[in-house]
Motif scaffolding. Structure first.
Motif, PDB file in Angstrom:
ATOM      1  N   ILE A   1      -6.054  -4.260   5.189  1.00 28.74           N
ATOM      2  CA  ILE A   1      -5.903  -4.907   3.883  1.00 28.74           C
ATOM      3  C   ILE A   1      -4.452  -5.359   3.663  1.00 28.74           C
ATOM      4  CG2 ILE A   1      -7.913  -3.875   2.768  1.00 28.74           C
ATOM      5  CD1 ILE A   1      -6.084  -1.745   1.560  1.00 28.74           C
ATOM      6  N   PRO A   2      -3.919  -6.194   4.571  1.00 28.58           N
ATOM      7  CA  PRO A   2      -2.549  -6.697   4.393  1.00 28.58           C
ATOM      8  C   PRO A   2      -2.533  -7.810   3.342  1.00 28.58           C
ATOM      9  CG  PRO A   2      -3.489  -7.653   6.350  1.00 28.58           C
ATOM     10  CD  PRO A   2      -4.534  -6.724   5.796  1.00 28.58           C
ATOM     11  N   VAL A   3      -1.795  -7.616   2.277  1.00 29.97           N
ATOM     12  CA  VAL A   3      -1.879  -8.540   1.147  1.00 29.97           C
ATOM     13  C   VAL A   3      -1.479  -9.956   1.560  1.00 29.97           C
ATOM     14  CG1 VAL A   3      -0.983  -9.080  -1.146  1.00 29.97           C
ATOM     15  CG2 VAL A   3      -1.542  -6.710  -0.550  1.00 29.97           C
ATOM     16  N   SER A   4      -0.313 -10.100   2.196  1.00 27.92           N
ATOM     17  CA  SER A   4       0.199 -11.445   2.475  1.00 27.92           C
ATOM     18  C   SER A   4      -0.632 -12.196   3.496  1.00 27.92           C
ATOM     19  CB  SER A   4       1.654 -11.366   2.962  1.00 27.92           C
ATOM     20  OG  SER A   4       1.712 -10.954   4.309  1.00 27.92           O
ATOM     21  N   GLU A   5      -1.411 -11.471   4.315  1.00 30.28           N
ATOM     22  CA  GLU A   5      -2.155 -12.091   5.400  1.00 30.28           C
ATOM     23  C   GLU A   5      -3.606 -12.387   5.030  1.00 30.28           C
ATOM     24  OE1 GLU A   5      -1.690  -9.568   8.818  1.00 30.28           O
ATOM     25  OE2 GLU A   5       0.471  -9.383   8.530  1.00 30.28           O
ATOM     26  N   ASP A   6      -4.003 -12.061   3.814  1.00 34.42           N
ATOM     27  CA  ASP A   6      -5.390 -12.194   3.385  1.00 34.42           C
ATOM     28  C   ASP A   6      -5.450 -13.122   2.183  1.00 34.42           C
ATOM     29  OD1 ASP A   6      -7.903 -11.642   1.943  1.00 34.42           O
ATOM     30  OD2 ASP A   6      -8.181 -10.012   3.390  1.00 34.42           O
ATOM     31  N   GLU A   7      -6.024 -14.306   2.365  1.00 38.23           N
ATOM     32  CA  GLU A   7      -6.086 -15.302   1.304  1.00 38.23           C
ATOM     33  C   GLU A   7      -6.764 -14.755   0.037  1.00 38.23           C
ATOM     34  OE1 GLU A   7      -9.009 -18.215  -0.520  1.00 38.23           O
ATOM     35  OE2 GLU A   7      -9.433 -16.839   1.131  1.00 38.23           O
ATOM     36  N   GLY A   8      -7.811 -13.955   0.223  1.00 34.36           N
ATOM     37  CA  GLY A   8      -8.508 -13.380  -0.927  1.00 34.36           C
ATOM     38  C   GLY A   8      -7.684 -12.337  -1.657  1.00 34.36           C
ATOM     39  N   MET A   9      -6.924 -11.529  -0.900  1.00 33.72           N
ATOM     40  CA  MET A   9      -6.052 -10.526  -1.527  1.00 33.72           C
ATOM     41  C   MET A   9      -4.950 -11.200  -2.348  1.00 33.72           C
ATOM     42  SD  MET A   9      -6.833  -7.272  -0.472  1.00 33.72           S
ATOM     43  CE  MET A   9      -8.018  -6.621   0.724  1.00 33.72           C
ATOM     44  N   ILE A  10      -4.389 -12.268  -1.810  1.00 36.84           N
ATOM     45  CA  ILE A  10      -3.331 -12.991  -2.525  1.00 36.84           C
ATOM     46  C   ILE A  10      -3.848 -13.483  -3.874  1.00 36.84           C
ATOM     47  CG2 ILE A  10      -1.862 -15.048  -2.478  1.00 36.84           C
ATOM     48  CD1 ILE A  10      -1.867 -14.759   0.617  1.00 36.84           C
ATOM     49  N   HIS A  11      -5.030 -14.084  -3.853  1.00 38.09           N
ATOM     50  CA  HIS A  11      -5.596 -14.590  -5.104  1.00 38.09           C
ATOM     51  C   HIS A  11      -5.930 -13.453  -6.064  1.00 38.09           C
ATOM     52  CE1 HIS A  11      -6.952 -18.589  -3.029  1.00 38.09           C
ATOM     53  NE2 HIS A  11      -5.666 -18.555  -3.308  1.00 38.09           N
TER      54      HIS A  11
END
Length: 453
Positions: free
Chosen positions: A334-344
């Motif tokens: 669950i890397p925030v910067s590498e996951d488009e959905g996490m960023i949003h």
């Protein structure tokens, strides 16, 4: 188990439309024979050893990529923790070793090299301290070198002196690479229960119990799992778990086939297949998107931890059915910067640092590629690390922290790292101090469940 033609055709579809790839082929190299008190001779031996093992790594992986039509995104190397093999060097500065690793990585044509590492879960040696204090300058002066420090295990407890030190080291690393958004911290991870056969960066190192030279493969396919789950018609959660398990089975078979052929051609031992859903900034290639496909309006809302637990468990079960060589981390990242959905999810306010911490109780690693304000104190960073280490220690699992206090940035700013590292929205931390707690130092004892003999 033989590979069937229909499996290959299905894999091609996954590659062309659903972002399936072999995220990394990582060669683990034993450097224990390189130890020498003269740092110059030591560096020469390290360089020669790496090139002698890895000179054909890139060419061979490119051949396998062409043979099977499966993208191999990264070619990497992990080495024996440098704190161990450089212990006898008569020097107080190991930055030159990091520069040697960087030069070897460049000349071998690989993407990253891991193993500028120390294992200090129960205490530090002079070699450990030399390495840890060299990390900020090493990360600032190299491009391909990754560093990790293991500060806790279930058997040893948590070395809080090392945790406090790492808070300061991370802060210094960010400042020395401040003009690049503190990117040095993206190559630095703090572990509890670090695996010795992890092929993924920044945490890969070649453990002391590993073979002389080994090939470990990391396979990723969150886009494939996302597409499979979204194709289901009104599924129950049990149906979703079965679908993920079957998809993970197929992905694992593909990765092991390619990894074993790479190992055979390089005359190296095949180690593990790490089936980890490692997202990318590409749309749909997202762990958050999988969780939302299960029925969550936005990743981070109530139910997210339960959905992630289902996902992580099903991935592990599918991988274990497909291969007896599953290892490393294997699960969901669950890397925030590498996951488009996490960023949003962060930007829309559904995903917080506290919720991420809860999610790490059930996923493969921990707080990963999280950006926080540049004025975050070293003691607060250390306290965030301590919380994550406690989760790993108590639950007998790997946890980690890769956190970036971005110089000059505040909550809400977006930091661009580029490539697979993506972009990170700066997340808030608590305003209340943990300084007195961190300053107490010492060791948090191992839990009662560590007494297994």
């Amino acid at each position: 188990m033989p590979i069937q033609p229909e499996e290959i055709l299905e894999t091609i579809k996954m590659v062309t439309t659903e972002h399936l790839d072999i995220r990394t082929v990582t060669m683990g190299i034993n450097l224990r024979g390189c130890s020498h008190p003269d740092i110059k001779i030591f560096n020469e031996q390290v360089y020669d050893r790496i090139l002698s093992c890895a000179e054909n790594l890139v060419r061979t992986t490119d051949e396998i990529q062409s043979l099977y039509g499966i993208p191999i995104i990264n070619k990497r190397i992990s080495v024996t923790p440098i704190a161990i093999v450089a212990e006898s060097c008569r020097t107080d500065d190991l930055v030159s070793v990091a520069e040697t690793l960087d030069r070897a990585a460049h000349d071998a044509g690989i993407d990253f090299i891991g193993g500028f590492s120390a294992l200090v879960q129960k205490g530090t040696t002079p070699g450990d301290l030399k390495l840890i204090t060299s990390i900020p300058r090493a990360m600032a002066t190299t491009k391909k070198v990754c560093s990790s420090v293991n500060v806790a295990t279930t058997k040893a407890g948590i070395n809080m002196d090392a945790v406090a030190l790492m808070g300061r080291i991370i802060k210094e690393t960010a400042e020395l690479t401040g003009e690049r958004g503190g990117i040095g911290c993206a190559k630095l991870v703090v572990f509890a229960n670090a695996p010795e056969d992890n092929p993924f960066m920044a945490g890969a190192f070649h453990g002391v119990g590993e073979p002389d030279c080994v090939i470990n493969v990391g396979v990723s396919g969150p886009g494939v799992v996302n597409a499979a789950v979204r194709a289901l018609c009104e599924p129950t959660l049990g149906d979703i778990a079965e679908c993920i398990k079957k998809t993970a089975f197929k992905i694992t078979r593909m990765g092991e086939m390619a990894g074993r052929e790479v190992a055979r051609r390089l005359n190296a031992q095949f180690g593990v297949l790490d089936l980890s859903l490692a997202p990318t900034p590409a749309v749909g290639d997202s762990v958050a998107a999988i969780l939302e496909a299960m029925g969550l309006e936005s990743c981070g809302t109530h139910g997210t931890t339960a959905a992630l637990a289902l996902l992580n468990d099903a991935v592990k079960k599918g991988g274990a059915m497909a291969s007896s060589s599953v290892g490393g981390l294997s699960g969901a990242f669950i890397p925030v910067s590498e996951d488009e959905g996490m960023i949003h999810a962060v930007q829309r306010g559904s995903l917080s640092l506290d919720k991420l911490e809860a999610m790490t109780c059930v996923c493969s690693v921990g707080l990963d590629m999280v950006a926080v304000p540049g004025d975050t104190s070293p003691s607060t960073i250390a306290a965030i690390i301590a919380d994550e280490m406690a989760i790993g220690m108590i639950n007998k699992k790997t946890t980690a922290v890769r956190i970036i206090p971005v110089p000059g940035k505040q909550v809400g700013d977006l930091v661009e790292f580029g490539g697979l590292l993506g972009s990170a929205p700066v997340m808030p931390v608590h305003n209340f101090s943990s300084e007195a707690f961190i300053a107490r130092g010492g060791r948090i004892p191992a839990p009662i469940q560590s007494l297994t003999n």
